[in-house]
Design an enzyme around this catalytic site. Structure first.
Site, PDB file in Angstrom:
ATOM      1  N   GLN A  82      -4.550  -0.426  -7.338  1.00 12.88           N
ATOM      2  CA  GLN A  82      -5.294   0.303  -6.318  1.00 12.88           C
ATOM      3  C   GLN A  82      -6.034   1.478  -6.937  1.00 12.88           C
ATOM      4  O   GLN A  82      -5.490   2.190  -7.787  1.00 12.88           O
ATOM      5  CB  GLN A  82      -4.357   0.820  -5.221  1.00 12.88           C
ATOM      6  CG  GLN A  82      -5.064   1.510  -4.065  1.00 12.88           C
ATOM      7  CD  GLN A  82      -4.116   1.940  -2.968  1.00 12.88           C
ATOM      8  OE1 GLN A  82      -3.573   3.026  -3.007  1.00 12.88           O
ATOM      9  NE2 GLN A  82      -3.890   1.063  -2.002  1.00 12.88           N
ATOM     10  N   SER A 107      -7.464   5.436   0.144  1.00 14.03           N
ATOM     11  CA  SER A 107      -7.572   4.219  -0.661  1.00 14.03           C
ATOM     12  C   SER A 107      -9.019   3.733  -0.650  1.00 14.03           C
ATOM     13  O   SER A 107      -9.680   3.725   0.389  1.00 14.03           O
ATOM     14  CB  SER A 107      -6.666   3.127  -0.095  1.00 14.03           C
ATOM     15  OG  SER A 107      -5.316   3.542  -0.083  1.00 14.03           O
ATOM     16  N   ASP A 113       0.819  -1.214   0.000  1.00 14.97           N
ATOM     17  CA  ASP A 113       0.000   0.000   0.000  1.00 14.97           C
ATOM     18  C   ASP A 113       0.854   1.266   0.000  1.00 14.97           C
ATOM     19  O   ASP A 113       0.364   2.353  -0.302  1.00 14.97           O
ATOM     20  CB  ASP A 113      -0.921  -0.018   1.230  1.00 14.97           C
ATOM     21  CG  ASP A 113      -1.957   1.086   1.211  1.00 14.97           C
ATOM     22  OD1 ASP A 113      -2.425   1.457   0.120  1.00 14.97           O
ATOM     23  OD2 ASP A 113      -2.307   1.596   2.294  1.00 14.97           O
TER      24      ASP A 113
END
Length: 297
Positions: A290, A240, A216
């Protein structure tokens, strides 16, 4: 308090969060596991929730099946001062593939929904249609703390980054955030050598979760360089929304790997980035994607 030597960087010895402890979960009920943050951050780092969800799912799966994909949706921001309970639903137990659904809950509020798939090892056709751009090995690059030490105008962003995320990283090029702070526009690409500072033992599930934890980091910010912005640009709200990890083979998350990221689309207050993780030989070992909120108020 001992005075620092003249010119010393007050952040040079800052300890990162203990990833091995973060990925160690307590079983509190049948198929329910509890994780802690081990940081003083206000909000939970997204990679922590993803990594812990993968561990929770894996603890309900026989070891002959290894994780090969995780698809997660961030529902609410988590708080680092509270534990997170991971409730695992045993969706399918198959001969080749096993599927688990994980709900991460904090005070009866869902913070993450994740689906994790596991596969029994098997042989098959192989190829990879990509390779990393050559760059110096991590040993030839300065530590991140040293590479940004000249940016002494604001220590706070460095302190937050180093104290709240347990990832060691080194950039072959200038850290794109520094260019964004100057307003310089660059292509939507960035890369870094990454690893966990902690040794994570030999359990493949923990190493898969270790990279998931790392994955991430920086990924969504790869969409910002074309705009000359960075994640702390005044007025920018960044969060996110969903995150996917594909694990192509087993590897050690506590060893150096090159993480290349490409923020290939932005629009409607959202951006999408993808990532590729390579070992030192240029073998692709994992991929990520993502989508996130990138909204200016």
């Amino acid at each position: 308090m001992t005075a620092l030597p003249l010119g010393a960087d007050p952040l040079a010895s800052l300890a990162r969060p203990p990833v091995a402890a973060i990925l160690t979960l307590e079983q509190v009920d049948a198929d329910v596991f509890r994780g802690l943050s081990h940081t003083r951050a206000r909000r939970t780092y997204g990679g922590q929730t993803l990594g812990q969800a993968l561990v929770a799912a894996g603890l309900t799966v026989e070891r002959a099946h290894r994780p090969h994909s995780l698809h997660g949706h961030f529902v609410h921001p988590g708080r680092s001062d509270l534990p997170v309970d991971y409730v695992v639903d045993r969706v399918r137990d198959g001969g080749s593939f096993t599927t688990r659904h994980v709900r991460a809950i904090q005070r009866e509020r869902t913070v993450l929904l994740a689906t994790v798939s596991f596969q029994r090892d098997e042989d098959g056709l192989t190829h990879q249609d990509m390779a990393p751009t050559p760059c110096p090995p991590p040993e030839a690059l300065p530590r991140f703390e040293d590479s940004v030490a000249a940016d002494a105008s604001d220590h706070e962003w460095r302190r937050l980054l180093l104290s709240n995320v347990g990832v060691e990283f080194r950039f072959p090029e200038e850290y794109p955030r520094l260019a964004g702070r100057r307003g310089t526009k660059l292509p939507p690409r960035q890369r870094a050598w990454i690893r966990t500072p902690d040794r994570l033992g030999d359990e493949s599930l923990v190493h898969a979760a270790g990279f998931t934890y790392c994955s991430d980091l920086f990924l969504l910010s790869a969409a910002l360089p074309p705009h000359g912005r960075h994640i702390d640009t005044p007025g920018l709200k960044l969060a996110s929304l969903d995150h996917t990890v594909w694990l192509h083979r087993t590897f050690r998350a506590d060893e150096w790997h090159l993480y290349e990221q490409h923020g290939y689309w932005m629009g409607g207050g959202r951006g999408i980035s993808r990532g590729h993780l390579y070992d030192r030989d240029g073998t692709l070992v994992a991929s990520t994607a993502q989508e996130g909120l990138l909204r200016f108020r």
